[in-house]
Design a protein around this motif. Structure first.
Motif, PDB file in Angstrom:
ATOM      1  N   UNK A  46       0.843  -1.189   0.000  1.00 42.14           N
ATOM      2  CA  UNK A  46       0.000   0.000   0.000  1.00 42.14           C
ATOM      3  C   UNK A  46       0.883   1.246   0.000  1.00 42.14           C
ATOM      4  N   UNK A  47       0.353   2.366  -0.445  1.00 48.16           N
ATOM      5  CA  UNK A  47       1.149   3.602  -0.384  1.00 48.16           C
ATOM      6  C   UNK A  47       1.579   3.902   1.056  1.00 48.16           C
ATOM      7  N   UNK A  48       2.684   4.587   1.186  1.00 50.07           N
ATOM      8  CA  UNK A  48       3.193   4.932   2.512  1.00 50.07           C
ATOM      9  C   UNK A  48       2.473   6.150   3.072  1.00 50.07           C
ATOM     10  N   UNK A  49       2.118   6.082   4.346  1.00 50.60           N
ATOM     11  CA  UNK A  49       1.497   7.229   5.020  1.00 50.60           C
ATOM     12  C   UNK A  49       2.572   8.222   5.446  1.00 50.60           C
ATOM     13  N   UNK A  95      11.947   4.388  10.059  1.00 47.89           N
ATOM     14  CA  UNK A  95      10.719   3.589  10.101  1.00 47.89           C
ATOM     15  C   UNK A  95       9.733   4.187   9.125  1.00 47.89           C
ATOM     16  N   UNK A  96       8.862   3.332   8.613  1.00 49.03           N
ATOM     17  CA  UNK A  96       7.834   3.801   7.678  1.00 49.03           C
ATOM     18  C   UNK A  96       6.517   3.096   7.987  1.00 49.03           C
ATOM     19  N   UNK A  97       5.449   3.784   7.648  1.00 51.54           N
ATOM     20  CA  UNK A  97       4.093   3.307   7.923  1.00 51.54           C
ATOM     21  C   UNK A  97       3.298   3.280   6.624  1.00 51.54           C
ATOM     22  N   UNK A  98       2.606   2.171   6.377  1.00 50.11           N
ATOM     23  CA  UNK A  98       1.700   2.098   5.226  1.00 50.11           C
ATOM     24  C   UNK A  98       0.374   2.751   5.564  1.00 50.11           C
ATOM     25  N   UNK A  99      -0.276   3.287   4.536  1.00 47.91           N
ATOM     26  CA  UNK A  99      -1.620   3.819   4.735  1.00 47.91           C
ATOM     27  C   UNK A  99      -2.573   2.643   4.908  1.00 47.91           C
ATOM     28  N   UNK A 100      -3.448   2.715   5.919  1.00 51.62           N
ATOM     29  CA  UNK A 100      -4.395   1.616   6.091  1.00 51.62           C
ATOM     30  C   UNK A 100      -5.360   1.555   4.904  1.00 51.62           C
ATOM     31  N   UNK A 101      -5.725   0.345   4.503  1.00 55.97           N
ATOM     32  CA  UNK A 101      -6.634   0.199   3.361  1.00 55.97           C
ATOM     33  C   UNK A 101      -7.968  -0.418   3.749  1.00 55.97           C
TER      34      UNK A 101
END
Length: 174
Positions: A46-49, A95-101
């Motif tokens: 998913x795209x990164x938030x 650190x990186x976070x994905x956008x929730x889907x």
């Protein structure tokens, strides 16, 4: 793994370097540029938030340092090139976070986090944060009060010794 050249993930895959070195690296001097350059690639479903560099426990949003590239039909690919000032001993991680889907369980955060890199320069001592030292100093004070008449003298002496250490640290905290 023993060298720390790794990351943990619940989804995104990281291929990240810190001043061209892998996570887990330790330097014994501050970079001559006094900068930490974080480069690499992040693949995610998913795209990164957001993407953050953590420097000595403080988060720095570096999402604006991302370039989105062409991934596969089922993934996203981002390149990162961020530069962070570095003028003292300490540590860095990414650190990186994905956008929730909506498909992940409610409240689940999908993230990846590198192991840190360390700068351990003998002539540059890392100064503790004032709020952290004050917190631990208050905890030692309350534990001493709470345990009077409960713990023996040796156990109370450990709390008193810790309190004295935090009082000394407070003198040089930032």
């Amino acid at each position: 793994l023993n060298q720390g050249h790794s990351f943990v993930t619940q989804g995104p895959l990281l291929d990240v370097r810190f001043n061209d070195a892998l996570p887990g690296t330790t330097w014994t001097s501050i970079p001559s540029t006094e900068q930490m350059r974080v480069t690499g690639t992040i693949h995610s479903v998913h795209p990164l938030a957001r993407v953050e560099v953590i420097h000595n426990g403080r988060t720095i949003d570096v999402s604006d340092a991302l370039t989105t590239g062409k991934g596969t039909a089922h993934s996203n690919r981002c390149s990162i090139d961020a530069t962070i000032p570095c003028d003292t001993s300490g540590w860095f991680a990414l650190r990186c976070f994905e956008q929730p889907d909506g498909t992940a369980p409610k409240g689940k955060v999908i993230l990846a986090h590198t192991n840190p890199v360390f700068i351990d320069a003998p002539d540059s001592v890392l100064r503790p944060r004032r709020r952290d030292v004050e917190y631990f100093l208050s905890r030692m004070t309350s534990e001493l009060q709470r345990n009077q008449g409960v713990l023996d003298d040796d156990a109370l002496a450990e709390f008193a010794e810790a309190k004295a250490i935090y009082e000394k640290l407070l003198e040089r905290a930032e």
